[in-house]
Design a protein around this motif. Sequence first.
Motif, PDB file in Angstrom:
ATOM      1  N   ARG A 151      38.797  35.504  19.194  1.00  0.00           N
ATOM      2  CA  ARG A 151      37.422  35.045  19.400  1.00  0.00           C
ATOM      3  C   ARG A 151      37.040  34.889  20.870  1.00  0.00           C
ATOM      4  NH1 ARG A 151      36.408  29.907  16.206  1.00  0.00           N
ATOM      5  NH2 ARG A 151      34.510  29.960  17.388  1.00  0.00           N
ATOM      6  N   TYR A 152      38.030  35.044  21.781  1.00  0.00           N
ATOM      7  CA  TYR A 152      37.773  34.855  23.210  1.00  0.00           C
ATOM      8  C   TYR A 152      37.804  36.132  24.045  1.00  0.00           C
ATOM      9  CZ  TYR A 152      38.812  30.132  21.718  1.00  0.00           C
ATOM     10  OH  TYR A 152      38.815  28.940  21.044  1.00  0.00           O
ATOM     11  N   PHE A 153      38.391  37.215  23.544  1.00  0.00           N
ATOM     12  CA  PHE A 153      38.563  38.407  24.373  1.00  0.00           C
ATOM     13  C   PHE A 153      38.397  39.690  23.572  1.00  0.00           C
ATOM     14  CE2 PHE A 153      41.244  41.766  26.163  1.00  0.00           C
ATOM     15  CZ  PHE A 153      40.646  41.898  27.399  1.00  0.00           C
ATOM     16  N   GLY A 154      37.717  40.662  24.204  1.00  0.00           N
ATOM     17  CA  GLY A 154      37.554  41.982  23.613  1.00  0.00           C
ATOM     18  C   GLY A 154      37.407  43.048  24.680  1.00  0.00           C
ATOM     19  N   LEU A 155      37.495  44.290  24.282  1.00  0.00           N
ATOM     20  CA  LEU A 155      37.217  45.443  25.147  1.00  0.00           C
ATOM     21  C   LEU A 155      36.046  46.203  24.543  1.00  0.00           C
ATOM     22  CD1 LEU A 155      40.760  46.875  25.962  1.00  0.00           C
ATOM     23  CD2 LEU A 155      39.247  45.585  27.477  1.00  0.00           C
ATOM     24  N   THR A 210      34.520  35.794  25.800  1.00  0.00           N
ATOM     25  CA  THR A 210      33.539  35.094  24.962  1.00  0.00           C
ATOM     26  C   THR A 210      33.845  33.605  24.920  1.00  0.00           C
ATOM     27  OG1 THR A 210      33.327  37.069  23.589  1.00  0.00           O
ATOM     28  CG2 THR A 210      32.500  35.010  22.663  1.00  0.00           C
ATOM     29  N   LEU A 211      32.809  32.799  25.008  1.00  0.00           N
ATOM     30  CA  LEU A 211      32.909  31.344  24.891  1.00  0.00           C
ATOM     31  C   LEU A 211      32.115  30.909  23.665  1.00  0.00           C
ATOM     32  CD1 LEU A 211      33.734  28.583  26.031  1.00  0.00           C
ATOM     33  CD2 LEU A 211      31.610  28.617  27.356  1.00  0.00           C
ATOM     34  N   ALA A 233      30.669  37.018  29.019  1.00  0.00           N
ATOM     35  CA  ALA A 233      30.583  37.700  30.309  1.00  0.00           C
ATOM     36  C   ALA A 233      31.425  38.959  30.195  1.00  0.00           C
ATOM     37  CB  ALA A 233      31.111  36.801  31.421  1.00  0.00           C
ATOM     38  N   LYS A 234      30.993  40.004  30.884  1.00  0.00           N
ATOM     39  CA  LYS A 234      31.725  41.261  30.832  1.00  0.00           C
ATOM     40  C   LYS A 234      31.794  41.874  32.215  1.00  0.00           C
ATOM     41  CE  LYS A 234      29.244  44.516  28.529  1.00  0.00           C
ATOM     42  NZ  LYS A 234      28.369  45.096  27.508  1.00  0.00           N
ATOM     43  N   PRO A 249      31.446  49.725  39.792  1.00  0.00           N
ATOM     44  CA  PRO A 249      31.576  48.587  38.869  1.00  0.00           C
ATOM     45  C   PRO A 249      30.303  48.307  38.071  1.00  0.00           C
ATOM     46  CG  PRO A 249      31.793  47.869  41.167  1.00  0.00           C
ATOM     47  CD  PRO A 249      31.511  49.324  41.177  1.00  0.00           C
ATOM     48  N   THR A 250      30.500  47.616  36.959  1.00  0.00           N
ATOM     49  CA  THR A 250      29.403  47.085  36.158  1.00  0.00           C
ATOM     50  C   THR A 250      29.817  45.705  35.657  1.00  0.00           C
ATOM     51  OG1 THR A 250      27.933  47.447  34.276  1.00  0.00           O
ATOM     52  CG2 THR A 250      30.190  48.210  34.028  1.00  0.00           C
ATOM     53  N   TYR A 251      28.842  44.831  35.462  1.00  0.00           N
ATOM     54  CA  TYR A 251      29.121  43.481  34.983  1.00  0.00           C
ATOM     55  C   TYR A 251      27.865  42.905  34.361  1.00  0.00           C
ATOM     56  CZ  TYR A 251      27.469  42.996  39.780  1.00  0.00           C
ATOM     57  OH  TYR A 251      26.758  43.138  40.949  1.00  0.00           O
ATOM     58  N   GLY A 252      28.030  41.871  33.546  1.00  0.00           N
ATOM     59  CA  GLY A 252      26.864  41.291  32.888  1.00  0.00           C
ATOM     60  C   GLY A 252      27.182  39.989  32.172  1.00  0.00           C
ATOM     61  N   LEU A 253      26.110  39.343  31.717  1.00  0.00           N
ATOM     62  CA  LEU A 253      26.171  38.095  30.960  1.00  0.00           C
ATOM     63  C   LEU A 253      25.319  38.241  29.712  1.00  0.00           C
ATOM     64  CD1 LEU A 253      25.544  35.570  33.869  1.00  0.00           C
ATOM     65  CD2 LEU A 253      27.728  36.007  32.730  1.00  0.00           C
TER      66      LEU A 253
END
Length: 177
Positions: free
Chosen positions: A63-67, A98-99, A109-110, A136-140
Amino acid sequence: MKKNKLLSTALVAVIASAAAFGAQAADKGFYAGAGVGQSFVDEGAYDDEDTAFSVFGGYQFNRYFGLEGGYADFGKLEPRGAGPELEASSVYLTAVGTLPITDKFSAYAKAGIQRWDLDTAIPSVVGNSDDSGTDPTYGLGVQYRFTDHVALRGEYSRFEIEDTDLDLAQLQVRYDF
């Protein structure tokens, strides 16, 4: 404009039908989804926005981590004055943290890497002759789960393209298998 209204109506219909089933989120497994929103750029010779689309898929390890991997089409971005329109797209791979806030609501966040592609090189970047590259790429984002299988996400992401930042705000529907 007619296209945006049709897509918005379809998205609302999917969400409304999913809400009728109500359940809790799965902790792990494969998922896929699609999104629609706006791309924004305000740098150099470009200050524009357009309708953007994305498709994505991934694996939730717990529930906290994914790809997650996906494809985003940013639409056409027009320059402030003279210059070529840019059509941009990206293929990306991100790690997603994931929180969980409640059983149905979570924030995430990713961050990762993306391979971008332009139909022509960005003229405002000195010495740039490339129309594709890796950055890079990132997001919320936030996610609300309607059922074990269907969730609605709101996401804001940044895709770096050379020295230009391209932002993407979207509503997405996620389906867990």
